[in-house]
Design a protein around this motif. Structure first.
Motif, PDB file in Angstrom:
ATOM      1  N   LYS A 170       0.983  -1.045   0.137  1.00  0.00           N
ATOM      2  CA  LYS A 170       0.091   0.118  -0.165  1.00  0.00           C
ATOM      3  C   LYS A 170       0.875   1.100  -0.037  1.00  0.00           C
ATOM      4  O   LYS A 170       2.000   1.454   0.689  1.00  0.00           O
ATOM      5  CB  LYS A 170      -1.041   0.083   1.197  1.00  0.00           C
ATOM      6  CG  LYS A 170      -1.732  -1.303   1.333  1.00  0.00           C
ATOM      7  CD  LYS A 170      -2.549  -1.248   2.429  1.00  0.00           C
ATOM      8  CE  LYS A 170      -3.510  -2.637   2.593  1.00  0.00           C
ATOM      9  NZ  LYS A 170      -3.940  -2.898   3.891  1.00  0.00           N
ATOM     10  N   LYS A 171       0.623   2.373  -0.886  1.00  0.00           N
ATOM     11  CA  LYS A 171       1.266   3.397  -1.031  1.00  0.00           C
ATOM     12  C   LYS A 171       0.675   4.747  -0.062  1.00  0.00           C
ATOM     13  O   LYS A 171       1.668   5.532   0.289  1.00  0.00           O
ATOM     14  CB  LYS A 171       1.270   3.863  -2.346  1.00  0.00           C
ATOM     15  CG  LYS A 171       1.806   2.920  -3.293  1.00  0.00           C
ATOM     16  CD  LYS A 171       3.326   2.497  -3.120  1.00  0.00           C
ATOM     17  CE  LYS A 171       3.575   1.440  -4.543  1.00  0.00           C
ATOM     18  NZ  LYS A 171       5.026   0.995  -4.119  1.00  0.00           N
ATOM     19  N   LYS A 172      -0.304   4.467   0.668  1.00  0.00           N
ATOM     20  CA  LYS A 172      -0.917   5.411   1.284  1.00  0.00           C
ATOM     21  C   LYS A 172      -0.521   5.152   2.985  1.00  0.00           C
ATOM     22  O   LYS A 172      -0.442   3.939   3.241  1.00  0.00           O
ATOM     23  CB  LYS A 172      -2.198   5.827   1.180  1.00  0.00           C
ATOM     24  CG  LYS A 172      -2.546   6.387  -0.134  1.00  0.00           C
ATOM     25  CD  LYS A 172      -4.145   6.565  -0.257  1.00  0.00           C
ATOM     26  CE  LYS A 172      -4.086   7.336  -1.574  1.00  0.00           C
ATOM     27  NZ  LYS A 172      -5.977   7.486  -1.763  1.00  0.00           N
ATOM     28  N   ASN A 173      -0.330   6.111   3.766  1.00  0.00           N
ATOM     29  CA  ASN A 173      -0.305   5.850   5.184  1.00  0.00           C
ATOM     30  C   ASN A 173      -1.626   5.097   5.824  1.00  0.00           C
ATOM     31  O   ASN A 173      -2.852   5.457   5.002  1.00  0.00           O
ATOM     32  CB  ASN A 173      -0.346   7.214   6.013  1.00  0.00           C
ATOM     33  CG  ASN A 173       1.026   7.738   5.807  1.00  0.00           C
ATOM     34  OD1 ASN A 173       2.043   7.230   5.196  1.00  0.00           O
ATOM     35  ND2 ASN A 173       1.118   9.033   6.009  1.00  0.00           N
ATOM     36  N   TYR A 174      -1.403   3.969   6.524  1.00  0.00           N
ATOM     37  CA  TYR A 174      -2.651   3.356   7.313  1.00  0.00           C
ATOM     38  C   TYR A 174      -2.030   2.708   8.474  1.00  0.00           C
ATOM     39  O   TYR A 174      -0.962   2.449   8.874  1.00  0.00           O
ATOM     40  CB  TYR A 174      -2.756   2.228   6.199  1.00  0.00           C
ATOM     41  CG  TYR A 174      -2.094   1.141   5.996  1.00  0.00           C
ATOM     42  CD1 TYR A 174      -2.453   0.228   6.880  1.00  0.00           C
ATOM     43  CD2 TYR A 174      -1.191   1.034   5.081  1.00  0.00           C
ATOM     44  CE1 TYR A 174      -1.430  -0.821   6.787  1.00  0.00           C
ATOM     45  CE2 TYR A 174      -0.037  -0.020   5.041  1.00  0.00           C
ATOM     46  CZ  TYR A 174      -0.336  -1.159   5.975  1.00  0.00           C
ATOM     47  OH  TYR A 174       0.518  -2.016   5.969  1.00  0.00           O
ATOM     48  N   LEU A 175      -3.169   2.393   9.238  1.00  0.00           N
ATOM     49  CA  LEU A 175      -2.949   1.765  10.605  1.00  0.00           C
ATOM     50  C   LEU A 175      -3.876   0.467  10.569  1.00  0.00           C
ATOM     51  O   LEU A 175      -5.079   0.574  10.266  1.00  0.00           O
ATOM     52  CB  LEU A 175      -3.075   2.643  11.591  1.00  0.00           C
ATOM     53  CG  LEU A 175      -3.024   1.938  13.253  1.00  0.00           C
ATOM     54  CD1 LEU A 175      -1.859   1.545  13.304  1.00  0.00           C
ATOM     55  CD2 LEU A 175      -3.653   2.881  14.292  1.00  0.00           C
TER      56      LEU A 175
END
Length: 724
Positions: A170-175
């Motif tokens: 995944k290229k976007k920030n996530y938690l």
């Protein structure tokens, strides 16, 4: 003759595709220039572009491979092993509850014939604390299961197949964080994510903790009854089977720079502490023996596209892993299933002196992969894998034990040529493999069992492998694929050196060699406007020399791996699925496989009683049925309700060779029927997810390995928070 055939096939495939059509374009301008006689802009409005998922692309390749999209199951408490176990041709056989040892069977080949990878790199780089029983599922995008014929770019000396775990990119920030609790004091917590700083530095952390008491009921356990003055069968709780695991990993890197597409450095640590309840059979009970592992590793991965020239991609991986395992067996006791014990003059596991046996196994792995897209219709791939493994044994309790150090080094080379012809209707692949193996052994203890005196201190051996595969799509509803490989598998450290507890070393083990053949069909049939039926069917044949098989001593509760000189395996599998829009999915599969001993004579020249017998302790008929229902906007906007039902069937099979003893008194693993169900509610666009599960709904008595009972009915609840 085989080498000549392979080289001739390689040369034929390298010929230019005279009948191939060049329809690939690199830009919109090129498309516009090739539209003649009409308004180009108008025609582009009518163009429909249909993208294919990575799972679909893999399925359309030349290899017999199953691909599993993990996303629908990440909200459940199912382990990676549980998910793989739903696949046709695959059986994951555990010895008990959470954290127990397991063996994976793929098209009839034993678990040790299967190699495990993470993003194309051997899973051993993470240490023995990482395996398919505790690998965090929220790290995974999909699972690729190669059956029989394994691509050379994986760098595997796999006889039965390979499992490649593809992690999220995944290229976007996530938690992504989850916690679950269940029967038998079972708990699991996982957290992972990605964060990119303003200057482009990427952080990918992962933490996972698991615990289980595994205090489920064992039915029909043999215990002494003072009233009856005899052994009787009773239902007893497992009393010494606690399991704890902790995993931590961090990767730091950059992406999409002018000088690199991906560069990450990382480190991981894992710890596992496990009580040992039984030996290789249920009648041998332990009450104080334990096994601990502590691992840490450092990794580097680098990827650059268009290196030096257009179309050349370099992937480089390097890692160092320090693996420390300890078996603690210091009690001179003999336990019963009721927890009582009597004093003895020997330890619980091996019947020898008290021990605190350490196994230090440093591992260095270097992988270099070069992929060159020569033109739009053909490519070359070169893969180099170096694996250097040490095995230092010593004892901090038994002063009479002599420390030893053993070494294993493997070099695996692979060269692959691939073709894409007739507008993608036909794919061809041919590959060569070179296996180089160096072994240095010092251990001499238990030589009458291990064969230590019969073997030279060090040996170097080289073996060649090769293969070919092809796929042709006649139309969307029908495609045909076939593949062949002559492969070699080198013995694992567990097989050669034992595990320090329930497996004796066997230093006389020889590498397995096999001729693997696969043929299969697949297709998709539209049903109405929103439904479709997908199907796939495969048949396989394996002719194995020096097949490595586990032999069980029911009296000692120990086992040892040995060679069976001539074994054939054949079988077939099929799967059919119906999908209607996004709300209904019904899948069923069945697998049949037959492995036989084809040695007419024993080593002494006398007729063999096991000639044409099925290889024992292997399931040969099993199936799965999976039903999923999805409902959107049930209670709130952008919420969802998902129901899943799973049925699994395994036909009975013998524990030992059917040619020995009376048929009526033979030990066998009985037929298994397991039903499980789960219900997941998600809201706020899958940000919050709550799942209720029940495994083994009818509380059936289930077995896998060596008649060791698995847990009965179990309930689980899991909450997952996914911020993206």
């Amino acid at each position: 003759m085989e080498n000549f055939f392979c080289l001739a096939a390689f040369a034929a495939l390298c010929l230019p595709p005279a009948f191939s059509q060049n329809i690939t374009h690199n830009s919109t301008d090129t498309i516009l220039k090739n539209v003649s006689g009409v308004d180009a802009a108008y025609n582009l409005q009518e163009l429909k572009v249909v993208g294919k998922s990575n799972v679909q692309k893999l399925k359309e390749g030349v290899f017999n491979v199953s691909a599993i999209d993990i996303k629908p199951l990440v909200n459940t408490s199912a382990t990676l092993g549980d998910i793989i176990n739903r696949t046709p041709g695959v059986r994951v056989r555990s010895e008990g509850g959470k954290g127990s040892d397991f063996e994976l069977s793929l098209n009839g080949m034993s678990g040790n014939s299967i190699r495990y990878f993470i993003d194309g790199v051997p899973l051993e780089t993470r240490g023995t604390g990482f395996d398919i029983s505790n690998f965090p599922t929220n790290l995974i995008d999909r699972i690729e299961i190669y059956k029989g014929v394994v691509p050379a770019w994986l760098g595997a000396d796999a006889l039965g197949g390979a499992i490649n775990i593809i992690t999220n990119n995944k290229k976007k920030n996530y938690l992504d964080a989850s916690i679950s609790a269940g029967s038998y004091h079972t708990y699991q917590g996982d957290i992972t994510g990605r964060y990119t700083t303003k200057n482009g530095i990427i952080f990918i952390p992962t933490v996972s903790v698991g615990y289980a008491k595994n205090d489920y009921i064992v039915r029909g356990a043999r215990v002494w009854s003072g009233e009856d003055d005899a052994y009787v069968s009773r239902d007893m709780k497992r009393f010494h089977d606690k399991y704890f695991s902790a995993l931590a990993q961090i990767e730091i890197g950059v992406e999409n720079k002018s000088w690199v597409d991906q560069l990450y450095i990382g480190g991981s640590w894992s710890k596992v502490k496990k009580d040992l309840q039984t030996g290789a059979v249920q009648t041998v009970v332990y009450g104080m023996a334990e096994r601990h592992t502590d691992d840490w590793s450092l990794q580097l991965r680098y990827m650059k596209r268009n290196l030096f020239t257009d179309g050349l991609t370099l992937n480089f991986n390097a890692s160092y892993t320090h693996d420390n395992a300890c078996t603690i067996d210091t009690a001179y006791r003999k336990y019963s299933w009721d927890g009582s014990w009597i004093p003895t003059n020997r330890n619980e596991i091996s019947g020898n002196a008290r021990m605190m046996r350490h196994y230090e196994r440093p591992l260095t792995i270097i992988r270099t992969n070069l992929d060159y897209q020569l033109a739009y219709w053909h490519s070359l791939n070169f893969n180099f894998l170096l694996s250097a493994n040490g095995n230092h044994r010593y004892d901090t309790y038994d002063v009479s034990y002599e420390p030893t150090t053993d070494y294993f080094t493997k070099i695996l080379l692979g060269l692959t040529y691939s073709q894409n012809l007739f507008d993608g209707k036909m794919n061809n692949t041919v590959f060569l493999k070179d296996y180089i193996n160096y072994v240095s052994i010092e251990q001499k203890d238990d030589y009458w069992i291990t064969g230590a005196l019969d073997m030279p201190k060090s040996t170097t051996k080289q073996n060649l492998g090769y293969g070919i595969g092809s796929r042709y799509t006649f139309f969307d509803k029908f495609s045909l694929k076939a593949s062949y490989e002559h492969t070699v598998r080198l013995p694992l450290a567990r097989e050669l050196l034992g595990n320090g507890t329930t497996v004796y070393p066997n230093l006389r083990l020889r590498p397995e060699k096999s001729h693997n053949f696969n043929i299969g069909v697949y297709g998709t049939i539209p049903v109405g406007e929103e439904g479709n039926i997908t199907y796939e069917g495969d048949a396989f044949y394996r002719k194995v020399t020096d097949y490595i098989q586990a032999k069980i001593s029911e009296a000692e509760g120990m086992m040892q791996y040995d060679n069976v000189s001539n074994v054939t395996m054949s079988g077939c599998e099929g799967q059919i699925a119906y999908n209607h829009s996004s709300w209904l999915s019904l899948t069923g599969n069945i697998s049949y496989q037959l492995a036989r001993d084809m040695n007419k004579l024993k080593s002494d020249g006398k007729p063999s009683a096991t000639y044409k017998n099925k290889v024992p302790n292997k399931p040969w008929l099993y199936s799965n049925v999976d039903l999923t229902l999805n409902f959107d906007n049930v209670f709130l906007k952008n919420d969802g309700l998902r129901f899943n039902y799973l049925y699994q069937y395994v036909h009975w099979f013998f524990l030992t060779w059917e040619g020995y003893g009376w048929l009526e008194t033979k030990s066998k693993i009985p037929t298994q029927n397991m039903h499980s169900a789960s219900l997941t509610y998600s809201w706020k666009n899958d940000t919050y997810n709550l799942t209720l599960e029940c495994n083994n709904i009818f509380d059936s008595t289930l077995y896998d390995n060596f008649m060791l009972q698995k847990p009965g009915r179990a309930f689980n609840i899991k909450f997952r928070f996914y911020l993206h």
